[in-house]
Write an enzyme that holds these catalytic residues in place. Structure first.
Site, PDB file in Angstrom:
ATOM      1  N   ASP A 275       0.880  -1.115  -0.083  1.00  0.00           N
ATOM      2  CA  ASP A 275       0.055  -0.003  -0.024  1.00  0.00           C
ATOM      3  C   ASP A 275       1.006   1.319   0.142  1.00  0.00           C
ATOM      4  O   ASP A 275       2.174   1.084   0.065  1.00  0.00           O
ATOM      5  CB  ASP A 275      -0.914   0.027   1.100  1.00  0.00           C
ATOM      6  CG  ASP A 275      -2.155   0.674   0.942  1.00  0.00           C
ATOM      7  OD1 ASP A 275      -3.136   0.601   1.537  1.00  0.00           O
ATOM      8  OD2 ASP A 275      -1.953   1.688   0.109  1.00  0.00           O
TER       9      ASP A 275
HETATM   10  C1  GLC Z   1      -4.177   4.471  -0.399  1.00  0.00           C
HETATM   11  C2  GLC Z   1      -5.159   3.225  -0.049  1.00  0.00           C
HETATM   12  C3  GLC Z   1      -5.296   1.988  -0.949  1.00  0.00           C
HETATM   13  C4  GLC Z   1      -5.154   2.737  -2.317  1.00  0.00           C
HETATM   14  C5  GLC Z   1      -3.785   3.193  -2.278  1.00  0.00           C
HETATM   15  C6  GLC Z   1      -3.564   3.991  -3.634  1.00  0.00           C
HETATM   16  O1  GLC Z   1      -3.427   4.776   0.630  1.00  0.00           O
HETATM   17  O2  GLC Z   1      -4.960   2.584   1.217  1.00  0.00           O
HETATM   18  O3  GLC Z   1      -6.463   1.382  -0.864  1.00  0.00           O
HETATM   19  O4  GLC Z   1      -5.231   1.691  -3.207  1.00  0.00           O
HETATM   20  O5  GLC Z   1      -3.446   3.937  -1.455  1.00  0.00           O
HETATM   21  O6  GLC Z   1      -4.217   5.009  -3.888  1.00  0.00           O
END
Ligand code: GLC
Length: 717
Positions: A275
Site C-alpha cells: 500500500d
Molecule cells: C491508499 C489506500 C489504498 C489505495 C492506495 C493507492 O493509501 O490505502 O487502498 O489503493 O493508497 O491510492
C-alpha cells in the site's frame, strides 16, 4: 537515467506470444540487470491524484525501466505517450502496468461497495465491475486496486464504506463477482483486479485508521482470510498489502500471510503490491530500522512491488551486491510481476485505443446499470403506516437536508474519476418523476457541519407548507473512506438540531440516510415514519431515490452490516458467539440488541416463509443436504426477497457463532406468487469450520439449519 537502448544485445524471444508464458518470463528475467529488476518492482505516480492522504511519492517516474504507475490521468493519449517512452527508451521494452483506484466505478460511479453488498445481487456487482473495467481500460488503466474486501465490523473506521460488510462468506461471494467482472473480458479489455488490504485492516484498534490489529490465527482463518481465498480462487491476479500491524508483524512484511498462506497454501501466482508508503512505514511501526531494513524485510516476506517511495529501487541493488539480500527474492518478485503483464497481453497490446470521452464514458447503458444497482442497494428499514411509496394524492412535499443536493457527497468517497457535475441529485431526481400537480418545497436546512437560523427557518417554512417531510441526512463523502475515523456514529449536531426542530411540526418524516457507514438511529428511529438508507449511491442517486419513493421501484436492499444503537455497542455483528450467560451480561443503560441486524430490510410488499423442508435429518459428511423453503409474496405488488441460509454448529471443539451465513438467493415474486427456494448444503464445505491452522474441520453432532425464523436440527454422524 539508465537503460539506454544501445547496451547488451537482447534475445527478444520473450516477445513471441506463441511461446509458453513461463518460458517468456524466464527468458526475459534471465536478461534483466539488477537495476532493471529493482525498477520493475517499483511504482510511481503519474498525474495528481485527488486522494489527499497520499502525497505524491518518489521520483521514479523519470526512468523508462519503472514497472508501474498509479495513473491519475484521464487521457489515454498521454497514457500511451508515457507507455511509448517506456517501451521504446528502455533496453528491454517491458511495458508499464498502469493502476488506479477504481473502487466503485471509473467515471460512471456506482453505489459505494458497502451499498452494493446490500443489493445481495452478485451478478449486478459483476456487471458493474465490467462497466468499470471498460471505462478504465478505454482510459488507459490496466489494473484496478479493487475489490477492497476487508471485513467491516467497526463503523468508527471510515473504510467500512469500501468493503462488502461484516460477513466473510458474503464478502467472498462479492469479491469473486468483482474479480470476474474486472478480469472477465477478453484481452486487451480485461483489467487486473487487486484484493485488498491483505489482511485484517478492518480490525484497526478503536476504528482508528492505520492501527495495530490483534488478530488470532483462529480469527484470521475464520473471519479475515476467507474472502481473500475466494478472490484468489476466482482468479484475482494481484493483492495489495495492508497498513496494519498484525500482532506485531506488519501485514506489509508478514511472512505468514504473504508466503505461508498466500503462496504455500493457496498457490497464488500473481503479485502483491504494497500500500502507499507501507514499506517505509515499517519504520514507524518499529519493525524496521532503516530503508534497507524495510526493503529486506518486505521483500523476503513476499511483498513484490513497492508503491511510490522508491525504496526498492534504491536499496535492492546495494543489498544484493553486499550479500545482505538473496537475489532469489528479487527474481521471484520480478517473475510474479512479469507473469501478470504477459497474462494481460501488455506486451502485445501496450497501448489503448484512443476514443473520444463521449464514446467511452458515461454511456447510457452504463448509467442505467448504475441506477439499477442504486435501486437494489438502498435499504428500507422502517415504513410506519405504509407511508411509502408516497401517495399520488399528495400536493405538497418538503425535501429538506444538507445532502439532498450535495452531489459531491452522493457520489461517495473513492469516486475514481467520477465528477459531482455528472450526478443527478435527489431534488433533480424527484422533479423528473413527480407530477406537476405536486409542489416540491426544497430547503437545505443546515450544513452537515454548520448551520444558520436562516437555513433552519427556510426548512421549517418548507415543511409547514407540506404534508410529508423528506429529510436527507447523513455524511459527506469526506467523512468516510481512508483516514476518516470517527469516535461517534451519530449525526452531526447541526443535523440533529434540524431534525429536532422538524419533529416539533408533528408531520410524517421520511428519513433518507445518505451515508457510507452505519449511523446511530437510537434517538431518531422512534420519531420518524420511514427510514430509507440511500448510502452514497453514485451518479444516478436522484433517479434511484425517486424511483423508490414514488413506488416505480420496490425496495429490496438488506443490510450487509449491523447498525449499532450507539458506538458504545461496537463491535456488534450477527455472527457472534453466545455469551456464557446469554441472559446476563447486558448493558445496564441501553438495549443490548443493535438498532438493526445484518440482513434487516423491508419491502413495499410482504413475504411469507413456509416450513423448512430437509432432504434428511441424519447426515454423513458425504451426504449433500437439500434445503427447500416456499416463499410467497402475500402483498399487492411484485417484489424481490433475499433468502439467507444460516447454520449453527451447536457443539464444536472450537466454539462456533450462533449463526453463520452459508448461502443466499435473491428471488423476484409477483403479487401472490409462490416459489420454492432450494439450497444444496455440502457438509464438508458448509458445515465445517476453520481451525487456527486454516484446516477445515467437520465434527459430528447437531447442526441447526436456519432460514429467517425457521429452524430445523440435523444430526451429522
Ligand atoms: C491508499 C489506500 C489504498 C489505495 C492506495 C493507492 O493509501 O490505502 O487502498 O489503493 O493508497 O491510492
Amino acid at each position: 537515467m539508465g537503460g539506454g537502448a544501445q547496451e547488451t544485445p537482447v534475445a527478444d524471444d520473450y516477445k513471441n506470444p506463441a511461446l509458453p508464458l513461463e518460458e517468456r518470463v524466464e527468458s526475459l528475467l534471465s536478461q534483466m540487470t539488477l537495476e532493471e529488476k529493482a525498477l520493475q518492482l517499483s511504482q510511481g505516480v503519474l498525474g495528481q491524484d485527488y486522494n489527499v492522504n497520499n502525497l505524491v511519492g518518489g521520483k521514479a517516474q523519470d526512468d523508462p525501466r519503472i514497472g508501474s504507475m498509479i495513473c491519475a490521468l484521464e487521457d489515454p493519449e498521454k497514457r500511451n505517450a508515457y507507455q511509448k517512452f517506456i517501451v521504446e527508451k528502455s533496453r528491454l521494452g517491458i511495458p508499464m502496468i498502469f493502476g488506479y483506484d477504481v473502487i466503485h466505478g471509473y467515471k460512471t460511479i456506482f453505489p459505494v461497495p458497502l451499498a452494493q453488498a446490500c443489493s445481495w445481487n452478485p451478478e449486478l456487482v459483476r456487471e458493474s465491475c465490467v462497466v468499470a473495467a471498460k471505462e478504465s481500460k478505454a482510459s488507459g488503466i490496466d489494473w484496478t486496486f479493487s475489490p477492497m474486501i476487508d471485513i467491516g465490523r467497526d463503523p468508527r473506521w471510515g473504510r467500512v464504506v469500501e468493503g462488502y460488510g461484516e460477513d466473510p462468506y458474503a464478502t467472498g461471494v462479492f469479491a469473486a463477482a468483482a474479480v470476474k467482472g474486472y478480469q472477465g473480458e477478453t484481452i486487451p479489455y480485461r483489467i487486473a483486479a487487486c484484493l485488498k488490504h491483505f489482511v485484517g485492516y478492518g480490525v484497526s484498534e478503536g476504528g482508528r485508521d492505520y492501527s495495530y490489529t490483534d488478530i488470532s490465527r483462529q480469527a484470521l482463518w475464520e473471519t479475515y482470510l476467507p474472502p481473500y481465498e475466494a478472490g484468489v480462487q476466482a482468479g484475482a491476479r494481484t493483492l495489495m498489502g495492508a497498513f496494519n500491524d498484525i500482532c506485531g508483524v506488519p501485514a506489509s512484511a508478514n511472512p505468514y500471510t504473504l508466503k505461508e498462506v498466500l503462496r504455500n497454501k493457496w498457490g497464488f501466482t500473481g503479485f502483491v503490491v504494497s500500500d502507499w508508503s507501507s514499506v517505509r512505514q515499517l519504520m514507524n511501526q518499529g519493525y524496521a530500522a532503516n530503508a534497507d531494513d524495510c526493503v529486506k524485510k518486505a521483500l523476503e516476506a513476499g511483498l513484490d512491488m513497492e508503491m511510490v517511495d522508491g525504496f526498492y529501487r534504491r536499496s535492492i541493488p546495494s543489498l544484493v551486491k553486499s550479500g545482505d539480500l538473496d537475489p532469489k527474492f528479487v527474481d521471484d518478485a520480478v517473475r510474479n510481476v512479469l507473469r501478470v503483464k504477459f497474462e494481460l497481453g501488455l506486451f502485445e497490446h501496450p497501448y489503448v485505443e484512443v476514443k473520444p470521452a463521449a464514446e467511452r464514458l458515461l454511456l447510457p447503458g452504463y448509467k442505467a446499470l448504475a441506477r439499477q444497482m442504486a435501486v437494489e442497494s438502498m435499504v428500507l428499514l422502517k415504513n410506519k403506516d405504509n407511508l411509502l411509496p408516497l401517495s399520488p394524492d399528495l400536493k405538497n412535499i418538503a425535501l429538506v437536508g444538507p445532502l439532498a443536493k450535495d452531489k459531491d457527497s452522493l457520489i461517495g468517497s473513492w469516486r475514481g474519476r467520477g465528477e459531482a457535475r455528472n450526478v443527478t441529485d435527489i431534488e433533480e431526481g424527484l422533479r423528473k418523476v413527480l407530477p406537476s400537480s405536486v409542489n416540491l418545497h426544497y430547503a437545505k436546512g443546515c450544513g452537515v457541519n454548520e448551520g444558520s437560523d436562516e437555513e433552519l427557518q427556510e426548512a421549517v417554512q418548507a415543511a409547514e407548507q407540506s404534508e410529508v417531510i423528506l429529510l436527507c441526512l447523513g455524511e459527506t463523502s469526506t467523512m468516510n473512506g481512508e483516514n476518516a475515523s470517527r469516535s461517534t456514529i451519530s449525526l452531526t449536531s447541526p443535523q440533529q438540531k434540524l431534525f429536532a426542530r422538524l419533529v416539533e411540526l408533528k408531520k410524517p418524516i421520511v428519513l433518507l440516510l445518505a451515508t457510507g457507514r452505519p449511523i446511530s438511529l437510537h434517538t431518531i428511529e422512534p420519531r420518524v415514519s420511514s427510514i430509507l438508507v440511500t448510502w452514497h449511491p453514485g451518479t444516478e442517486a436522484g433517479p434511484a431515490v425517486a424511483d423508490l419513493l414514488t413506488g416505480r421501484e420496490n425496495p429490496s436492499g438488506r443490510l450487509a452490516i449491523t447498525f449499532p444503537r450507539t458506538e458504545g455497542q461496537i463491535p456488534v455483528y450477527y455472527n457472534m458467539r453466545n455469551r456464557a450467560r446469554p441472559y446476563q451480561g447486558k448493558y445496564q443503560d441501553i438495549s443490548t440488541e443493535p438498532m438493526y441486524w445484518f440482513g434487516d430490510g423491508i419491502s413495499y410488499t410482504t413475504f411469507e416463509y413456509g416450513p423448512l423442508g430437509l432432504s434428511a435429518r441424519e447426515l454423513t459428511s458425504s451426504t449433500p443436504l437439500t434445503v427447500n423453503i416456499d416463499i410467497k409474496n402475500t402483498g399487492s405488488r411484485a417484489g424481490k426477497e433475499t433468502v439467507f441460509l444460516y447454520i449453527h454448529d451447536k457443539v464444536a471443539s472450537v466454539s462456533q457463532p450462533m449463526k453463520r451465513l452459508i448461502a443466499f438467493q435473491k428471488v423476484e415474486l409477483q403479487a401472490g406468487e409462490s416459489k420454492t427456494v432450494s439450497f444444496t448444503v455440502d457438509p464438508a464445505r458448509d458445515l465445517s469450520f476453520a481451525n487456527s491452522d486454516g484446516r477445515r474441520v467437520l465434527e459430528p453432532g447437531e447442526f441447526e439449519i436456519i432460514v429467517k425464523d425457521k429452524k430445523e436440527t440435523i444430526n451429522l454422524k
